[in-house]
Design a protein around this motif. Structure first.
Motif, PDB file in Angstrom:
ATOM      1  N   SER A   1      -9.133   0.466  -3.812  1.00 45.12           N
ATOM      2  CA  SER A   1      -9.249   1.899  -3.540  1.00 45.12           C
ATOM      3  C   SER A   1     -10.484   2.403  -4.268  1.00 45.12           C
ATOM      4  O   SER A   1     -10.459   2.631  -5.472  1.00 45.12           O
TER       5      SER A   1
ATOM      6  N   PRO B   1      -9.555   9.398   6.624  1.00 42.43           N
ATOM      7  CA  PRO B   1      -9.606  10.850   6.428  1.00 42.43           C
ATOM      8  C   PRO B   1      -8.454  11.235   5.495  1.00 42.43           C
ATOM      9  O   PRO B   1      -7.315  10.865   5.766  1.00 42.43           O
ATOM     10  N   VAL B   2      -8.733  11.908   4.397  1.00 40.83           N
ATOM     11  CA  VAL B   2      -7.678  12.159   3.403  1.00 40.83           C
ATOM     12  C   VAL B   2      -6.533  12.912   4.065  1.00 40.83           C
ATOM     13  O   VAL B   2      -6.731  13.756   4.943  1.00 40.83           O
ATOM     14  N   ASN B   3      -5.326  12.545   3.677  1.00 38.77           N
ATOM     15  CA  ASN B   3      -4.130  13.181   4.208  1.00 38.77           C
ATOM     16  C   ASN B   3      -3.749  14.293   3.224  1.00 38.77           C
ATOM     17  O   ASN B   3      -3.290  13.996   2.126  1.00 38.77           O
TER      18      ASN B   3
ATOM     19  N   ALA C   1       1.574  12.215   4.114  1.00 34.28           N
ATOM     20  CA  ALA C   1       0.871  11.278   3.233  1.00 34.28           C
ATOM     21  C   ALA C   1       1.860  10.422   2.460  1.00 34.28           C
ATOM     22  O   ALA C   1       3.041  10.758   2.358  1.00 34.28           O
ATOM     23  N   CYS C   2       1.334   9.308   1.923  1.00 38.34           N
ATOM     24  CA  CYS C   2       2.137   8.383   1.114  1.00 38.34           C
ATOM     25  C   CYS C   2       3.020   9.164   0.144  1.00 38.34           C
ATOM     26  O   CYS C   2       2.528   9.986  -0.607  1.00 38.34           O
TER      27      CYS C   2
ATOM     28  N   GLU D   1       1.559   1.266  -8.046  1.00 39.15           N
ATOM     29  CA  GLU D   1       0.367   0.454  -8.274  1.00 39.15           C
ATOM     30  C   GLU D   1       0.830  -0.988  -8.514  1.00 39.15           C
ATOM     31  O   GLU D   1       1.424  -1.291  -9.555  1.00 39.15           O
TER      32      GLU D   1
ATOM     33  N   CYS E   1      -5.782   0.354  -7.313  1.00 36.34           N
ATOM     34  CA  CYS E   1      -6.709   1.421  -7.674  1.00 36.34           C
ATOM     35  C   CYS E   1      -7.840   0.869  -8.551  1.00 36.34           C
ATOM     36  O   CYS E   1      -8.777   1.594  -8.881  1.00 36.34           O
TER      37      CYS E   1
ATOM     38  N   GLU F   1     -11.355   0.642   0.352  1.00 32.45           N
ATOM     39  CA  GLU F   1     -10.784   1.839   0.966  1.00 32.45           C
ATOM     40  C   GLU F   1     -11.517   3.068   0.443  1.00 32.45           C
ATOM     41  O   GLU F   1     -11.802   3.181  -0.761  1.00 32.45           O
TER      42      GLU F   1
ATOM     43  N   MET G   1       0.826  -1.210   0.000  1.00 31.23           N
ATOM     44  CA  MET G   1       0.000   0.000   0.000  1.00 31.23           C
ATOM     45  C   MET G   1       0.851   1.247   0.000  1.00 31.23           C
ATOM     46  O   MET G   1       0.355   2.341   0.265  1.00 31.23           O
TER      47      MET G   1
ATOM     48  N   SER H   1      -3.147  -3.718  -2.337  1.00 30.38           N
ATOM     49  CA  SER H   1      -4.117  -2.650  -2.581  1.00 30.38           C
ATOM     50  C   SER H   1      -3.995  -2.158  -4.023  1.00 30.38           C
ATOM     51  O   SER H   1      -2.906  -1.886  -4.508  1.00 30.38           O
TER      52      SER H   1
ATOM     53  N   HIS I   1     -13.038   4.993  -3.021  1.00 37.96           N
ATOM     54  CA  HIS I   1     -13.017   6.464  -2.878  1.00 37.96           C
ATOM     55  C   HIS I   1     -14.230   7.217  -3.411  1.00 37.96           C
ATOM     56  O   HIS I   1     -14.307   8.441  -3.257  1.00 37.96           O
TER      57      HIS I   1
ATOM     58  N   ILE J   1      -2.148  16.948   0.817  1.00 36.00           N
ATOM     59  CA  ILE J   1      -0.797  17.207   0.301  1.00 36.00           C
ATOM     60  C   ILE J   1      -0.759  18.646  -0.191  1.00 36.00           C
ATOM     61  O   ILE J   1      -1.771  19.170  -0.660  1.00 36.00           O
TER      62      ILE J   1
HETATM   63  N1  SAH Z   1      -1.832   2.037  -5.934  1.00 35.99           N
HETATM   64  C1  SAH Z   1      -2.469   1.295  -4.905  1.00 35.99           C
HETATM   65  C2  SAH Z   1      -1.704   1.233  -3.590  1.00 35.99           C
HETATM   66  C3  SAH Z   1      -1.019   2.463  -3.106  1.00 35.99           C
HETATM   67  S1  SAH Z   1      -1.956   3.751  -2.361  1.00 35.99           S
HETATM   68  C4  SAH Z   1      -3.888   1.784  -4.685  1.00 35.99           C
HETATM   69  O1  SAH Z   1      -4.283   2.720  -5.344  1.00 35.99           O
HETATM   70  O2  SAH Z   1      -4.613   1.189  -3.918  1.00 35.99           O
HETATM   71  C5  SAH Z   1      -2.627   3.116  -0.856  1.00 35.99           C
HETATM   72  C6  SAH Z   1      -3.933   3.762  -0.465  1.00 35.99           C
HETATM   73  O3  SAH Z   1      -3.733   5.102   0.021  1.00 35.99           O
HETATM   74  C7  SAH Z   1      -4.902   3.897  -1.626  1.00 35.99           C
HETATM   75  O4  SAH Z   1      -6.196   3.606  -1.191  1.00 35.99           O
HETATM   76  C8  SAH Z   1      -4.772   5.362  -1.990  1.00 35.99           C
HETATM   77  O5  SAH Z   1      -5.863   5.792  -2.730  1.00 35.99           O
HETATM   78  C9  SAH Z   1      -4.628   5.982  -0.624  1.00 35.99           C
HETATM   79  N2  SAH Z   1      -4.042   7.325  -0.602  1.00 35.99           N
HETATM   80  C10 SAH Z   1      -3.058   7.833  -1.344  1.00 35.99           C
HETATM   81  N3  SAH Z   1      -2.791   9.112  -1.018  1.00 35.99           N
HETATM   82  C11 SAH Z   1      -3.632   9.412  -0.021  1.00 35.99           C
HETATM   83  C12 SAH Z   1      -3.867  10.599   0.748  1.00 35.99           C
HETATM   84  N4  SAH Z   1      -3.159  11.687   0.541  1.00 35.99           N
HETATM   85  N5  SAH Z   1      -4.816  10.535   1.694  1.00 35.99           N
HETATM   86  C13 SAH Z   1      -5.528   9.406   1.921  1.00 35.99           C
HETATM   87  N6  SAH Z   1      -5.370   8.276   1.228  1.00 35.99           N
HETATM   88  C14 SAH Z   1      -4.429   8.270   0.260  1.00 35.99           C
END
Ligand code: SAH
Length: 349
Positions: A216, A290-292, A334-335, A162, A195, A258, A158, A193, A218, A294
Motif C-alpha cells: 500500500s 479511487p479512494v472509497n 469501504a473496507c 494488517e 502497509c 496499490e 486485503m 497486502s 498511496h 468514509i
Molecule cells: N493492512 C493492509 C491490508 C488491508 S487494506 C494494507 O494496508 O495493505 C487493503 C487496501 O485497501 C490497502 O491498500 C488500503 O490502504 C486500502 N484501503 C483501505 N481503505 C480504503 C478506502 N477507504 N479507499 C481506498 N482504499 C482503501
C-alpha cells in the motif's frame, strides 16, 4: 479464549501428534485433516468415517472453529458478495467474494480491527481488537466456499487488519490453505497486502512461499505518505521499497503497488511524475484505486479526468498500471464499513 485445542489451526504434524497422544493410529489424523480442511466440515458429527467415540472425545477437548454468517449482501450487478461473520467470541469481521473470469476470489480479514491508523480506512477507526487465528482466517474461505457451492481459487489478504502485524498466524494460515491434503490452493494465487512493515516483508521473503506481495504505497514521497499513513514515520519509503526489491529477488514474484487516489492529496500530475521516478526499474505494477470515502473523514475521490491523466502519465513512462474495477457497486462500502455499521447498530438498540 480457553485452553481447548484450536484443532483447525494445527499443522498436519501437530495433528498427528495430537492423535497419537490420544492413543489412536496415525491415519486418523489424515482423515481428520481432510474433514477439517478439504471438506470444510461444520461439526465433528459430520465426520462419518470416524468412530463415534473419537468424535465425542474430540468434541470434549477441541474447538472446531466455524464462523457464523451474520449477514450477507449479494450484488445484483456482478455477483459480488459481502459476508459479515460472527466469531465464537462475539466479534464480527467481514470478507468479500468476487467472481472473475479466472475464478472466485475471496478477500479476507486478518485481524479484528487494526492499529495502523491509515487516515482513509474504516477498519482502523476503533483500533485493534485482536489478532485472528489461522483457523479464523481459513474459515472465512471455507464458509464462503460452502455457501457459494463453488471452488475458491484465489485469496487476497486485503480485508481488515494488517497481516504483518499478525505474522505467525498469517504464515500458518497460508501453509494450511495451500496444503495438498486441504483446500490445496496454489501459493501463486494468494496475495498479501501490507502497509509496509519492513521486518515482516523481509521475513516473508525467506519463508519459501511464492505469494504475491502488494504494497500500500498511496504516495510517492514520505512527506505526503505520512499525512495518510502513520506507519510511514516508522519506515521510510526508501527502506520499504528496498525490502520489496529483496522480496522480488528472493521469490521471483512481481509486486503490486496499490495507490488509492484522494482528490487534492496525492492525485496531481506532479505526484505522477514523482511516482514514475520512484518506481522506475522496480518489478511491479501500479493498481490505482479511487479512494472509497468514509463518513468519518472528509477525503473525496479524485475526478475521473484526474485519474485518467495520472494513469496515462505512468503508462507513458513505461509503468504497467491498472485502475481497480469497482465490484459490487450496489452493495459497496469501504473496507470495514459493513462491520462498523453492524457494531453501531448494536450500540443503538
Ligand atoms: N493492512 C493492509 C491490508 C488491508 S487494506 C494494507 O494496508 O495493505 C487493503 C487496501 O485497501 C490497502 O491498500 C488500503 O490502504 C486500502 N484501503 C483501505 N481503505 C480504503 C478506502 N477507504 N479507499 C481506498 N482504499 C482503501
Amino acid at each position: 479464549m480457553n485452553d481447548r485445542t484450536d484443532i483447525k489451526s494445527l499443522t498436519p504434524e501437530q495433528l498427528a501428534n495430537y492423535v497419537t497422544q490420544m492413543g489412536l493410529p496415525a491415519f486418523r489424523a489424515r482423515q481428520l485433516f481432510q474433514w477439517i480442511h478439504e471438506k470444510a466440515a461444520e461439526s465433528f458429527d459430520e465426520m462419518s468415517n470416524l468412530p463415534a467415540q473419537l468424535r465425542s472425545a474430540l468434541q470434549e477437548s477441541c474447538d472446531l472453529v466455524v464462523l457464523r454468517i451474520a449477514d450477507v449482501k449479494i450484488s445484483a450487478i456482478d455477483g459480488t458478495r459481502k459476508y459479515l461473520f460472527a466469531l465464537p467470541d462475539g466479534n464480527v469481521i467481514e470478507s468479500v467474494l468476487m467472481k472473475y473470469k479466472y475464478g472466485n476470489s475471496v478477500c479476507i480479514s486478518s485481524q479484528v480491527g487494526c492499529r495502523m491508523g491509515c487516515r482513509f480506512c474504516a477498519s482502523t477507526l476503533d483500533g485493534l481488537e485482536r489478532n485472528l487465528r489461522p483457523s479464523e482466517m481459513l474459515d472465512q474461505i471455507y464458509r464462503i466456499q460452502r455457501h457459494l457451492g463453488e471452488r475458491i481459487s484465489h485469496v487476497v489478504v486485503m480485508g481488515s487488519g494488517e497481516p504483518m502485524d499478525n505474522y505467525d498466524n498469517l504464515v500458518a494460515f497460508i501453509r494450511l490453505l495451500t496444503h495438498e491434503q486441504g483446500l490445496n490452493l496454489s501459493q501463486r494465487n494468494i496475495t498479501v497486502s501490507t502497509c509496509g512493515i519492513v521486518p515482516g516483508i523481509l521475513c516473508l521473503a525467506e519463508e519459501g512461499l511464492p505469494v504475491t506481495l502488494a504494497l500500500s504505497l498511496h504516495a510517492p514521497s514520505d512527506q505526503v505518505r505520512r499525512t495518510l499513513m502513520p506507519i510511514a514515520f516508522r519506515y521510510p519509503l526508501s527502506e520499504v521499497l528496498d525490502a520489496c526489491q529483496t522480496y522480488y529477488e528472493k521469490t521471483g514474484r512481481r509486486l503490486t503497488f496499490e495507490y488509492s487516489l484522494v482528490k487534492g492529496v496525492n492525485d496531481n500530475l506532479e505526484e505522477a511524475v514523482q511516482l514514475a521516478r520512484l518506481l522506475r526499474g522496480r518489478h511491479g505494477h501500479v493498481n490505482l484505486i479511487p479512494v472509497n470515502p468514509i463518513k468519518e473523514r472528509d477525503y473525496v475521490q479524485s475526478d475521473p479526468k484526474a485519474i485518467e491523466a495520472f494513469k496515462n502519465y505512468l503508462e507513458k513512462q513505461g509503468i504497467h498500471v491498472t485502475i481497480r474495477r469497482e465490484m459490487g457497486r450496489d452493495i459497496a462500502g469501504a473496507c470495514g464499513q459493513l462491520r462498523k455499521s453492524y457494531i453501531q447498530q448494536g450500540k443503538e438498540e
